[in-house]
Design a protein around this motif. Structure first.
Motif, PDB file in Angstrom:
ATOM      1  N   ASN A  31      -8.481   1.802  -3.827  1.00 32.05           N
ATOM      2  CA  ASN A  31      -9.466   2.148  -4.873  1.00 32.05           C
ATOM      3  C   ASN A  31     -10.896   1.779  -4.397  1.00 32.05           C
ATOM      4  O   ASN A  31     -11.159   0.705  -3.977  1.00 32.05           O
ATOM      5  CB  ASN A  31      -9.100   1.562  -6.118  1.00 32.05           C
ATOM      6  CG  ASN A  31      -9.683   2.115  -7.402  1.00 32.05           C
ATOM      7  OD1 ASN A  31     -11.149   2.296  -7.258  1.00 32.05           O
ATOM      8  ND2 ASN A  31      -8.908   2.137  -8.311  1.00 32.05           N
ATOM      9  N   ALA A  32     -11.924   2.617  -4.524  1.00 35.90           N
ATOM     10  CA  ALA A  32     -13.477   2.401  -4.005  1.00 35.90           C
ATOM     11  C   ALA A  32     -13.839   1.235  -4.962  1.00 35.90           C
ATOM     12  O   ALA A  32     -14.704   0.398  -4.225  1.00 35.90           O
ATOM     13  CB  ALA A  32     -14.138   3.612  -4.234  1.00 35.90           C
ATOM     14  N   LYS A  33     -13.350   1.118  -6.196  1.00 34.66           N
ATOM     15  CA  LYS A  33     -13.872   0.149  -7.078  1.00 34.66           C
ATOM     16  C   LYS A  33     -13.390  -1.224  -6.611  1.00 34.66           C
ATOM     17  O   LYS A  33     -13.992  -2.309  -6.819  1.00 34.66           O
ATOM     18  CB  LYS A  33     -13.596   0.229  -8.435  1.00 34.66           C
ATOM     19  CG  LYS A  33     -14.277  -0.524  -9.474  1.00 34.66           C
ATOM     20  CD  LYS A  33     -13.687  -0.355 -10.790  1.00 34.66           C
ATOM     21  CE  LYS A  33     -14.357  -1.141 -12.024  1.00 34.66           C
ATOM     22  NZ  LYS A  33     -13.871  -0.687 -13.331  1.00 34.66           N
ATOM     23  N   LYS A  68      -5.229  -0.701 -10.685  1.00 33.90           N
ATOM     24  CA  LYS A  68      -6.465  -1.052  -9.705  1.00 33.90           C
ATOM     25  C   LYS A  68      -5.960  -0.100  -8.344  1.00 33.90           C
ATOM     26  O   LYS A  68      -6.590  -0.182  -7.190  1.00 33.90           O
ATOM     27  CB  LYS A  68      -6.426  -2.351  -9.114  1.00 33.90           C
ATOM     28  CG  LYS A  68      -7.191  -3.362 -10.510  1.00 33.90           C
ATOM     29  CD  LYS A  68      -7.089  -4.745  -9.835  1.00 33.90           C
ATOM     30  CE  LYS A  68      -7.587  -5.510 -10.934  1.00 33.90           C
ATOM     31  NZ  LYS A  68      -6.672  -5.809 -12.032  1.00 33.90           N
ATOM     32  N   GLY A  69      -4.851   0.691  -8.461  1.00 31.71           N
ATOM     33  CA  GLY A  69      -4.662   1.567  -7.314  1.00 31.71           C
ATOM     34  C   GLY A  69      -5.432   2.740  -6.986  1.00 31.71           C
ATOM     35  O   GLY A  69      -6.358   2.897  -7.554  1.00 31.71           O
ATOM     36  N   PRO A  70      -5.092   3.461  -5.892  1.00 27.64           N
ATOM     37  CA  PRO A  70      -3.700   3.493  -5.345  1.00 27.64           C
ATOM     38  C   PRO A  70      -3.879   2.236  -4.116  1.00 27.64           C
ATOM     39  O   PRO A  70      -4.734   1.698  -3.708  1.00 27.64           O
ATOM     40  CB  PRO A  70      -3.624   4.378  -4.410  1.00 27.64           C
ATOM     41  CG  PRO A  70      -5.199   5.076  -4.033  1.00 27.64           C
ATOM     42  CD  PRO A  70      -5.875   4.670  -5.559  1.00 27.64           C
ATOM     43  N   TRP A  71      -2.552   1.600  -4.031  1.00 26.16           N
ATOM     44  CA  TRP A  71      -2.282   0.608  -3.092  1.00 26.16           C
ATOM     45  C   TRP A  71      -1.575   1.195  -1.975  1.00 26.16           C
ATOM     46  O   TRP A  71      -0.901   2.060  -2.095  1.00 26.16           O
ATOM     47  CB  TRP A  71      -1.641  -0.815  -3.755  1.00 26.16           C
ATOM     48  CG  TRP A  71      -2.282  -1.264  -4.797  1.00 26.16           C
ATOM     49  CD1 TRP A  71      -2.132  -0.745  -6.117  1.00 26.16           C
ATOM     50  CD2 TRP A  71      -3.172  -2.537  -4.531  1.00 26.16           C
ATOM     51  NE1 TRP A  71      -3.206  -1.866  -6.980  1.00 26.16           N
ATOM     52  CE2 TRP A  71      -3.591  -2.838  -6.023  1.00 26.16           C
ATOM     53  CE3 TRP A  71      -3.454  -3.203  -3.744  1.00 26.16           C
ATOM     54  CZ2 TRP A  71      -4.586  -3.930  -6.119  1.00 26.16           C
ATOM     55  CZ3 TRP A  71      -4.093  -4.486  -3.678  1.00 26.16           C
ATOM     56  CH2 TRP A  71      -4.584  -4.757  -4.877  1.00 26.16           C
ATOM     57  N   ASN A  72      -1.899   0.488  -0.720  1.00 23.12           N
ATOM     58  CA  ASN A  72      -1.175   1.087   0.636  1.00 23.12           C
ATOM     59  C   ASN A  72      -0.568  -0.233   0.987  1.00 23.12           C
ATOM     60  O   ASN A  72      -1.138  -1.320   1.210  1.00 23.12           O
ATOM     61  CB  ASN A  72      -2.291   1.369   1.423  1.00 23.12           C
ATOM     62  CG  ASN A  72      -1.329   2.081   2.754  1.00 23.12           C
ATOM     63  OD1 ASN A  72      -0.336   2.197   2.621  1.00 23.12           O
ATOM     64  ND2 ASN A  72      -2.381   2.476   3.854  1.00 23.12           N
ATOM     65  N   MET A  73       0.715  -0.224   1.449  1.00 20.80           N
ATOM     66  CA  MET A  73       1.741  -1.137   1.917  1.00 20.80           C
ATOM     67  C   MET A  73       1.248  -1.214   3.384  1.00 20.80           C
ATOM     68  O   MET A  73       1.925  -0.274   4.158  1.00 20.80           O
ATOM     69  CB  MET A  73       2.959  -0.976   1.734  1.00 20.80           C
ATOM     70  CG  MET A  73       3.808  -2.351   2.086  1.00 20.80           C
ATOM     71  SD  MET A  73       5.565  -2.224   1.480  1.00 20.80           S
ATOM     72  CE  MET A  73       5.611  -2.436  -0.204  1.00 20.80           C
TER      73      MET A  73
END
Length: 268
Positions: A31-33, A68-73
């Motif tokens: 997420n850019a934020k 707060k996503g998207p998240w990357n594993m």
């Protein structure tokens, strides 16, 4: 020094299936934020856990990653013998300043990225006990991050560093296996164990219920150190049958065989 188990062109769609999976992973916020934030967690199913994080707290994700996503594993360490071992590793990775085994690690520098510091801590953890003695695998799950940051992680020579997706597979317990067996399952009439249709042989009499492993019936028919059986008595219907006739029926020569009256005296 570090070693990689990885080809120059990775097929990321070819996931490795692993049973008895206990892993500790590192998330990176896309997420850019909030970009650059990280999260360390434990899972037995990486794909499901990532969906939970990106689905928010209501979907089972952690409150620190919710909304707060998207998240990357990005990376996961697996090969722990049990959940307790993995959870202890997770806690130490999350709290390097508190863990008594990681007191030698310097505090994060102001200009140092959080993600890079997490990789530094991981490398140091893999060098100290008890983790340095475990058969762990360090797996990069994102090829772009692997290309840029692979040199940031080092590990003992017995711990492979690889890149590629992974799928955890639950180990079936005895009760689960029994539940999957239905009425179509075939039981050998001689050894009473399960057998595949391709490995089975049946009596030449159409009404006989004999179904057995080919090897089981051959051993029953073989006498006096014979290499191959010639004839024998069916253990179910007590009919004397030739081994050649059993094999011919197995390969389909007697598909239209009709019931006939046979007795032991008919065999020669």
């Amino acid at each position: 020094m570090y070693h990689l188990v990885c080809s120059s062109k990775l097929k990321m769609d070819d996931a490795e299936v692993i049973e008895h999976f206990y892993g500790v992973y590192l998330l990176y916020c896309m997420n850019a934020k909030y970009k650059g934030r990280t999260y360390i967690g434990y899972t037995v199913d990486p794909r499901r856990r990532l969906k939970q994080h990106n689905g928010g707290k209501d979907q089972g994700g952690a409150w620190k990653t919710s909304k707060k996503g998207p998240w990357n594993m990005i990376l996961i360490v697996h090969g722990f013998p049990n959940s307790t071992s993995a959870l202890r590793f997770e806690w130490a990775w999350q709290h390097p300043y508190i863990s008594r085994r990681l007191k030698h690690i310097p505090k994060k520098k102001a200009q140092q990225k959080v993600f890079e510091f997490c990789l530094l801590v991981l490398s140091e953890m893999l060098k100290v006990g008890p983790w340095c003695r475990l058969p762990l695998t360090i797996r990069w799950l994102d090829y772009e991050f692997f290309q840029e940051y692979s040199s940031y992680v080092s590990a003992p020579m017995h711990m492979p560093i690889c890149c590629g997706k992974v799928i955890s597979q639950k180990i079936k317990k005895a009760n689960d296996i029994l539940q999957t067996l239905d009425e179509s399952s075939i039981i050998c009439s001689i050894c009473n164990s399960f057998l595949e249709e391709n490995d089975s042989v049946k009596c030449i009499k159409p009404n006989c219920t004999l179904v057995a492993h080919l090897i089981c019936l051959a051993q029953l028919f073989c006498k006096d150190n014979m290499i191959l059986p010639i004839e024998g008595t069916c253990p179910v219907c007590n009919t004397c049958v030739l081994w050649g006739d059993l094999i011919r029926k197995k390969i389909g020569c007697y598909e239209n065989l009709q019931e006939v009256s046979l007795n032991d005296d008919d065999c020669v």
